[in-house]
Design a protein around this motif. Structure first.
Motif, short mmCIF file in Angstrom:
data_model
loop_
_atom_site.label_atom_id
_atom_site.label_comp_id
_atom_site.label_asym_id
_atom_site.label_seq_id
_atom_site.Cartn_x
_atom_site.Cartn_y
_atom_site.Cartn_z
N GLN A 198 0.84 -1.20 0.00
CA GLN A 198 0.00 0.00 0.00
C GLN A 198 0.87 1.26 0.00
O GLN A 198 2.10 1.19 0.07
N MET A 234 1.81 0.08 8.65
CA MET A 234 1.37 1.44 8.87
C MET A 234 1.37 1.74 10.37
O MET A 234 1.32 0.83 11.20
N ARG A 289 5.20 -5.87 8.12
CA ARG A 289 3.79 -5.86 8.54
C ARG A 289 3.59 -6.49 9.91
O ARG A 289 2.61 -6.18 10.59
N GLU A 314 -0.67 3.25 12.55
CA GLU A 314 -1.85 3.48 13.39
C GLU A 314 -1.94 2.56 14.61
O GLU A 314 -2.37 2.99 15.68
N THR A 315 -1.58 1.28 14.47
CA THR A 315 -1.70 0.39 15.63
C THR A 315 -0.70 0.76 16.72
O THR A 315 -0.99 0.64 17.90
N TRP A 348 -7.67 -4.48 9.22
CA TRP A 348 -6.98 -4.05 8.00
C TRP A 348 -5.68 -3.32 8.34
O TRP A 348 -4.62 -3.63 7.77
N LEU A 349 -5.73 -2.40 9.29
CA LEU A 349 -4.53 -1.66 9.67
C LEU A 349 -3.50 -2.54 10.36
O LEU A 349 -2.30 -2.28 10.27
N SER A 350 -3.97 -3.58 11.05
CA SER A 350 -3.06 -4.45 11.79
C SER A 350 -2.28 -5.40 10.89
O SER A 350 -1.35 -6.05 11.37
N GLY A 400 -11.75 -2.19 10.11
CA GLY A 400 -10.70 -1.20 9.95
C GLY A 400 -9.46 -1.51 10.77
O GLY A 400 -8.33 -1.35 10.30
N SER A 435 3.04 -4.11 12.87
CA SER A 435 1.67 -3.67 13.13
C SER A 435 0.87 -4.75 13.85
O SER A 435 0.01 -4.44 14.69
N GLU A 488 3.23 2.06 3.02
CA GLU A 488 4.07 0.91 3.32
C GLU A 488 5.41 0.99 2.61
O GLU A 488 6.45 0.61 3.18
#
Length: 204
Positions: A8, A107, A59, A109-110, A101-103, A98, A62, A11
């Motif tokens: 993404q 990215m 990944r 956010e987590t 998906w973020l986990s 959501g 996250s 990423e």
């Protein structure tokens, strides 16, 4: 499963900066003008060193902080609402589309969510005990959150405003507590600002 989907937008940046830091190229990292603070990229580089450079490793950072966020939410909700509500809260977070998906993407956010929830947990412990050490812990975690993503400033403001509302009886206690919180956050975040300012101001 983590490395089956295409890379993404953000990423690619974290993959590249993770490799840059893994190779010890801090000057290249700073000169590239990192859009985000360094903590997530440092964590990515650390996992690269442990299990190798791969999309899965990037990944998995996250994933780790996603799991930690679920655990922290349970620990925060448990003394407030009881174990049943805490468990339901943790499960609901864990199955939110959501969040899932973020986990599974590289990215920030987590990581940001984890530090925000942990700061609230320590702040709640301070409310219950009035032990200044929990304010230091809360400030430390908020500072780390700020080094994850600048939007953590919202969490910092929430804690400060809550502190001002809660501590209304003694001005001395309010001043000491507020000063301790701001001081710890500043000590954590300030070196990054000074470093980036020196690099960009000198043009090197």
């Amino acid at each position: 499963y983590l490395d089956k989907t295409s890379v993404q937008w953000d990423e690619a940046n974290h993959l590249n900066t993770g490799v840059t830091l893994l190779n010890g190229q801090w000057s290249n990292y700073l000169n590239s003008g990192p859009f985000y603070p360094p903590l997530y990229d440092v964590a990515t580089a650390g996992l690269f060193r442990i299990i190798g450079v791969s999309l899965f490793a990037a990944r998995f950072v996250s994933v780790i902080f996603g799991i930690l966020s679920i655990w922290t939410l349970f620990e925060l909700a448990n003394p407030l609402y009881g174990s049943k509500v805490a468990l339901v809260s943790a499960i609901l977070l864990g199955i939110m589309p959501g969040f899932v998906w973020l986990s599974r993407l590289s990215m920030i956010e987590t990581m940001l969510l984890f530090f925000f929830l942990l700061s609230l947990l320590f702040f709640y412990k301070w409310i219950k005990t009035k032990s200044l050490k929990y304010i230091f812990f809360s400030g430390l975690v908020l500072g780390l959150g700020f080094l994850s993503k600048y939007q953590a400033i919202v969490g910092i403001l929430i804690v400060i405003i809550s502190l001002l509302i809660i501590v209304h009886a003694r001005k001395k206690e309010k001043l000491i507590t507020l000063t301790a919180l701001i001081l710890v956050v500043t000590l954590i975040a300030l070196p990054w600002f000074l470093l980036t300012y020196r690099v960009y101001a000198s043009g090197t």
